[in-house]
Enzyme design. Structure first.
Site, PDB file in Angstrom:
ATOM      1  N   THR A 173       0.844  -1.202   0.000  1.00  0.00           N
ATOM      2  CA  THR A 173       0.000   0.000   0.000  1.00  0.00           C
ATOM      3  C   THR A 173       0.875   1.245   0.000  1.00  0.00           C
ATOM      4  O   THR A 173       0.665   2.173  -0.791  1.00  0.00           O
ATOM      5  CB  THR A 173      -0.934   0.004   1.232  1.00  0.00           C
ATOM      6  OG1 THR A 173      -1.762  -1.151   1.174  1.00  0.00           O
ATOM      7  CG2 THR A 173      -1.798   1.250   1.263  1.00  0.00           C
ATOM      8  N   ALA A 175       5.732  -8.315   1.676  1.00  0.00           N
ATOM      9  CA  ALA A 175       6.278  -9.550   2.252  1.00  0.00           C
ATOM     10  C   ALA A 175       5.185 -10.533   2.686  1.00  0.00           C
ATOM     11  O   ALA A 175       5.351 -11.743   2.552  1.00  0.00           O
ATOM     12  CB  ALA A 175       7.177  -9.216   3.449  1.00  0.00           C
ATOM     13  N   THR A 193      13.223   4.690  10.609  1.00  0.00           N
ATOM     14  CA  THR A 193      14.117   3.602  11.001  1.00  0.00           C
ATOM     15  C   THR A 193      13.680   2.303  10.349  1.00  0.00           C
ATOM     16  O   THR A 193      12.494   1.963  10.372  1.00  0.00           O
ATOM     17  CB  THR A 193      14.101   3.454  12.536  1.00  0.00           C
ATOM     18  OG1 THR A 193      14.556   4.679  13.096  1.00  0.00           O
ATOM     19  CG2 THR A 193      14.992   2.309  12.991  1.00  0.00           C
ATOM     20  N   CYS A 199     -15.547  -6.973   1.421  1.00  0.00           N
ATOM     21  CA  CYS A 199     -15.647  -7.622   2.722  1.00  0.00           C
ATOM     22  C   CYS A 199     -15.374  -6.637   3.849  1.00  0.00           C
ATOM     23  O   CYS A 199     -15.724  -6.852   4.983  1.00  0.00           O
ATOM     24  CB  CYS A 199     -14.665  -8.779   2.796  1.00  0.00           C
ATOM     25  SG  CYS A 199     -13.072  -8.371   2.085  1.00  0.00           S
ATOM     26  N   GLN A 255       0.857  -9.676  -6.017  1.00  0.00           N
ATOM     27  CA  GLN A 255       0.324 -11.038  -6.162  1.00  0.00           C
ATOM     28  C   GLN A 255       1.112 -11.862  -7.178  1.00  0.00           C
ATOM     29  O   GLN A 255       0.823 -13.039  -7.380  1.00  0.00           O
ATOM     30  CB  GLN A 255      -1.145 -10.987  -6.594  1.00  0.00           C
ATOM     31  CG  GLN A 255      -2.084 -10.416  -5.539  1.00  0.00           C
ATOM     32  CD  GLN A 255      -2.287 -11.342  -4.336  1.00  0.00           C
ATOM     33  OE1 GLN A 255      -1.914 -12.521  -4.363  1.00  0.00           O
ATOM     34  NE2 GLN A 255      -2.862 -10.815  -3.281  1.00  0.00           N
TER      35      GLN A 255
HETATM   36  C1  LIG Z   1      -2.304  -7.226  -0.537  1.00  0.00           C
HETATM   37  C2  LIG Z   1      -2.176  -6.332  -1.688  1.00  0.00           C
HETATM   38  C3  LIG Z   1      -1.793  -4.997  -1.527  1.00  0.00           C
HETATM   39  C4  LIG Z   1      -1.584  -4.379  -0.164  1.00  0.00           C
HETATM   40  O1  LIG Z   1      -0.388  -4.830   0.399  1.00  0.00           O
HETATM   41  P1  LIG Z   1      -0.021  -4.475   1.902  1.00  0.00           P
HETATM   42  O2  LIG Z   1       1.400  -4.915   2.024  1.00  0.00           O
HETATM   43  O3  LIG Z   1      -0.957  -5.255   2.739  1.00  0.00           O
HETATM   44  O4  LIG Z   1      -0.161  -2.997   2.075  1.00  0.00           O
HETATM   45  C5  LIG Z   1      -1.656  -4.222  -2.651  1.00  0.00           C
HETATM   46  N1  LIG Z   1      -1.863  -4.729  -3.870  1.00  0.00           N
HETATM   47  C6  LIG Z   1      -2.221  -6.000  -4.072  1.00  0.00           C
HETATM   48  C7  LIG Z   1      -2.419  -6.503  -5.456  1.00  0.00           C
HETATM   49  C8  LIG Z   1      -2.383  -6.846  -2.987  1.00  0.00           C
HETATM   50  O5  LIG Z   1      -2.755  -8.109  -3.192  1.00  0.00           O
END
Ligand SMILES: *Cc1c(COP(=O)(O)O)cnc(C)c1O
Length: 433
Positions: free
Chosen positions: A103, A231, A271, A357, A210
């Site tokens: 994000t 991660a 940090t 959801c 993904q």
């Molecule tokens: C899970 C996901 C995010 C968000 O990732 P976070 O590390 O939870 O902020 C963004 N893009 C896609 C395609 C995701 O599947």
């Protein structure tokens, strides 16, 4: 209660590539909850935890402390992780900016480019099927004078390069198209889009959250300038991610979104989360080592799930391209059944429904909507996502439970009954409509 996704790679139920042969063959219904929501998050791999543990305990130093061994040790862990993350996308360690997750990476990429290149243009191209972490920064920029072109995917959920090309103008500063969709698992033609972005001199960002560890990624071959990673979708810890930032051909410049101590080349102050980053590195190394085996195995389980469910039920639609998709995702619509109700019936199976959801609004999935799936079928959809620790026994159990639950719900549905009797529901003149 024993978790259905053992964290111990030596456990008899574990199904990771390392210890495959050890799982009991044809086990009966697994106890406890079954996790089939790997696209939402994945369990931490025990080997990742082992890598992280020293940095949560004895080796707690701040990677920015240059004057003593505590800092040097932390710095060494970060350097190694940087190389491990970079290797999985054919980049170099110095191209990686660590963040708190995808994000943040998406926000930094999109807002950072928009602010930096504002004088060059105010046009951005993206897709309505993107993750909210891309959609919402674009929407914010739209309130700040940017023009956003939303290029819809085709009915299979694939973004067509020609449609992207047609949207480019002299004012376009950024194209942001995800590598793999989180709801459908569909793979976009990233290399083609990268090529045309390059031809037109437009910066290209892809959210590859993904895709990482599931398909080979290569920022050079794919012509990607900015790539968001996380991660916790690849058996690493939550709260850590990365943004790949191209340093040459072209050098991509960003306005940082976090001011402070100037960490990460000044692009992301704060940090460093050393244990998290060390874990992310380990997760990337393992994912790279095991990708071929794991994707084959998981794709087989996913195919078995679909085949089993469809053999037992009529009027099931698969959403998304049948072959251009990653191994573990199956998005299915069960006509005449509410996705939310089905999810409740599948009480001991963790899945996701196509409805938003996170909200009470029960809006159908924006991804399925963008693909042109009708509201009814979008409301009837369930996303099953399988992963490293999914077992055959779990798949068999979920097939059985899904068939049973859908049949029960359909028995309560007058619409299903009418459809069974051959009534064409699209021609019914509903009273009061
Ligand atoms: C899970 C996901 C995010 C968000 O990732 P976070 O590390 O939870 O902020 C963004 N893009 C896609 C395609 C995701 O599947």
């Amino acid at each position: 209660m024993k978790p259905a996704w053992p964290l111990d790679p030596k456990s008899s139920e574990c199904n990771c590539a390392k210890c495959d042969g050890e799982k009991p063959a044809g086990a009966s219904a697994p106890s406890g909850m079954i996790y089939m929501d790997y696209n939402a998050t994945t369990p931490l791999d025990r080997r990742v935890l082992d890598t992280m543990m020293p940095y949560l305990t004895d080796d707690f130093g701040n990677a920015a402390s240059r004057s003593h061994a505590f800092g040097w040790k932390a710095q060494a862990a970060v350097d190694q992780a940087r190389d491990e993350v970079a290797k999985l996308i054919n980049a170099q360690g110095k191209d990686i900016v660590f963040t708190s997750g995808a994000t943040e990476s998406d926000n930094l990429a999109i807002k950072g480019v928009a602010e930096m290149y504002r004088s060059k243009g105010n046009h951005i191209i993206t897709c309505p099927a993107e993750h909210k972490a891309v959609i919402d920064p674009c929407k914010r920029l739209a309130t700040e004078g940017f023009d956003i072109t939303w290029v819809a995917p085709d009915a299979n959920g694939v973004v067509q390069p020609e449609a992207v090309a047609a949207a480019i103008t002299d004012k376009t500063v950024l194209i942001s198209i995800m590598a793999v969709n989180n709801e459908t698992g569909v793979i976009n033609p990233i290399a083609e889009i990268g090529r045309l972005a390059k031809q037109r001199g437009v910066i290209f960002h892809t959210d590859a959250t993904q895709a990482l560890g599931k398909i080979p990624l290569d920022v050079e071959a794919m012509g990607v300038d900015l790539m968001s990673l996380s991660a916790h979708k690849i058996y690493g810890p939550k709260g850590v991610g990365a943004l790949y930032v191209r340093r040459s051909g072209p050098r991509v410049r960003l306005v940082c979104q976090m001011d402070g101590g100037g960490h990460e080349r000044g692009l992301r102050s704060g940090t460093l989360n050393v244990p998290g980053i060390a874990g992310f590195g380990a997760a990337c190394r393992i994912a790279g080592d095991e990708m071929t085996e794991a994707t084959e195995r998981i794709a087989r389980l996913r195919d078995r799930l679909e085949e089993g469910v469809m053999a037992g039920l009529d009027k099931v639609q698969r959403n998304g391209h049948p072959t251009l998709r990653v191994c573990g995702t199956s998005n299915l619509s069960f006509a005449y059944v509410e996705g939310e109700s089905l999810m409740m019936k599948l009480a001991n199976v963790a899945v996701s429904s196509g409805s938003a959801c996170t909200s009470a609004s029960l809006e159908p999935s924006h991804v399925l909507k963008a693909m042109g799936v009708g509201d009814d079928l979008a409301h009837s959809s369930i996303r099953f996502s399988l992963g490293r620790f999914t077992t055959e026994a779990e798949v068999e159990y979920v097939i059985e439970q899904t068939i049973k639950s859908v049949r029960e719900l359909r028995q309560l549905s007058p619409l299903y009954e009418m459809a069974q009797e051959g009534v064409d529901l699209s021609k019914v003149a509903w009273k009061g409509h």
